[in-house]
Enzyme design. Structure first.
Site, mmCIF file in Angstrom:
data_model
loop_
_atom_site.group_PDB
_atom_site.id
_atom_site.type_symbol
_atom_site.label_atom_id
_atom_site.label_comp_id
_atom_site.label_asym_id
_atom_site.label_seq_id
_atom_site.Cartn_x
_atom_site.Cartn_y
_atom_site.Cartn_z
ATOM 1 N N LEU A 27 0.843 -1.198 -0.068
ATOM 2 C CA LEU A 27 -0.052 -0.021 0.201
ATOM 3 C C LEU A 27 1.030 1.224 0.098
ATOM 4 C CD1 LEU A 27 -2.872 -0.854 2.713
ATOM 5 C CD2 LEU A 27 -3.059 -1.026 0.343
ATOM 6 N N ASP A 28 0.447 2.405 -0.726
ATOM 7 C CA ASP A 28 1.076 3.547 -0.588
ATOM 8 C C ASP A 28 1.306 4.049 0.830
ATOM 9 O OD1 ASP A 28 1.006 3.564 -3.291
ATOM 10 O OD2 ASP A 28 -0.685 5.116 -3.339
ATOM 11 N N VAL A 29 2.386 4.682 1.039
ATOM 12 C CA VAL A 29 2.775 5.256 2.472
ATOM 13 C C VAL A 29 1.478 5.977 2.758
ATOM 14 C CG1 VAL A 29 4.058 6.885 3.631
ATOM 15 C CG2 VAL A 29 5.358 5.448 2.281
#
Length: 306
Positions: free
Chosen positions: A137-139
């Site tokens: 998942l993106d930050v």
């Protein structure tokens, strides 16, 4: 210790500056790649490359420092909740501001580091800095991630994500009203032609398919349920922006900053709400859900009150 990679140069990058070419090949910022080049970390045909060197045909040899030597990671903000665990895998609820694994240029907390610090043993398969990580998942995106604890689970889960048999359900709030209210976005995604940190719908990009359905509508926004058929970086954010319905709070992709401020958002309204997949060793479906974190729940209530 450091890692050496041998990267064939794509035809499309022949003749490009070394810093720009490495940024695309490694998926790092151009600044970080310039730092690697300044440290003498890249050669071609035995010749050390500088940031303004031009890349030729052939293979690049890149030496990347082992990020595990950088010292203790910062604490995970808000903790990292384990919502399911057995002998083969665990599912975590990742907070915003946490990366999946260590990478050059990232100095913040990671899922791998947090799990290791809490005594979990993860699968040894795959690159050492990505122990157990089968998807990311993106930050700036919160929600559910599955992490492998056994090598058998790692292989089976990697295959499941590759074959698109994992049901990945996100909730997102997009600016404006989607028309139609239910549909599929099938548009290729690649790196943005003029930004190191963004992606875009571009000709020749990787096939990318997003299914969406409007769950609730507000005066200037829509709450969506999103099913990802593919799993490209920033896929939901890019596809919604291409539809002229950028996610609320996603300033990187041009969201309305006034609306974000009014809702108290410092990131895109996007949450990995549900994961479902066949258990890699026992068989049978495993389905896990998670609640919205405080910042997203608060913004949603403000929209409903409006």
């Amino acid at each position: 210790m450091s890692e050496t990679r041998y990267l064939p140069v794509p035809d499309s990058l022949v003749g490009d500056r070394a810093d720009a070419a490495l940024s695309r090949m490694l998926g790092l910022s151009r600044t970080k790649c310039a730092d690697l080049l300044a440290a003498g970390a890249a050669t071609q045909d035995g010749i050390e490359l500088g940031k303004s060197s031009r890349i030729g045909e052939g293979v690049l040899e890149i030496t990347i420092p082992d990020e595990r030597e950088r010292g203790p990671e910062p604490a995970v903000p808000g903790g990292l909740e384990v919502v399911y665990e057995d002998d083969d895998l665990l599912v975590v609820n990742k907070p915003v501001g946490v990366a999946a694994h260590p990478s050059p240029g990232w100095e913040g907390p990671t899922v791998v580091g947090a799990l290791a610090a809490s005594g979990h043993t993860l699968a040894d398969a795959g690159p050492p800095e990505r122990q157990g990580i089968v998807h990311r998942l993106d930050v700036g995106t919160s929600g559910l991630m599955v992490v492998a604890k056994s090598d058998a689970a790692y292989s089976a889960l990697k295959r499941a994500f590759k074959e698109r048999t994992v049901d990945k359900i996100y909730h997102a709030i997009a600016q404006g009203h989607m028309d139609p209210t239910e549909g599929t976005i099938d548009a290729p995604i690649g790196r943005h032609p003029s930004s190191d940190f963004k992606f875009a719908v571009i000709e020749g990009g990787r096939p990318s398919v997003t299914h969406y359905k409007v769950m609730e509508m507000f005066p200037a926004a829509s709450l969506l349920e999103v099913h990802l058929e593919t799993g490209r970086t920033h896929q939901i954010r890019v596809h919604m922006t291409a539809m002229r319905h950028t996610l609320v709070g996603d300033l990187q992709y041009g969201a309305d900053p006034t609306q974000a401020k009014r809702l108290g958002l410092k990131r895109q309204w996007l949450h990995a709400k549900e994961l479902a997949f066949e258990h890699p060793t026992r068989g049978g479906e495993l389905r896990v859900t998670s609640e919205y974190p405080e910042d997203l729940a608060s913004a949603l209530e403000k929209l409903r009150a409006s």
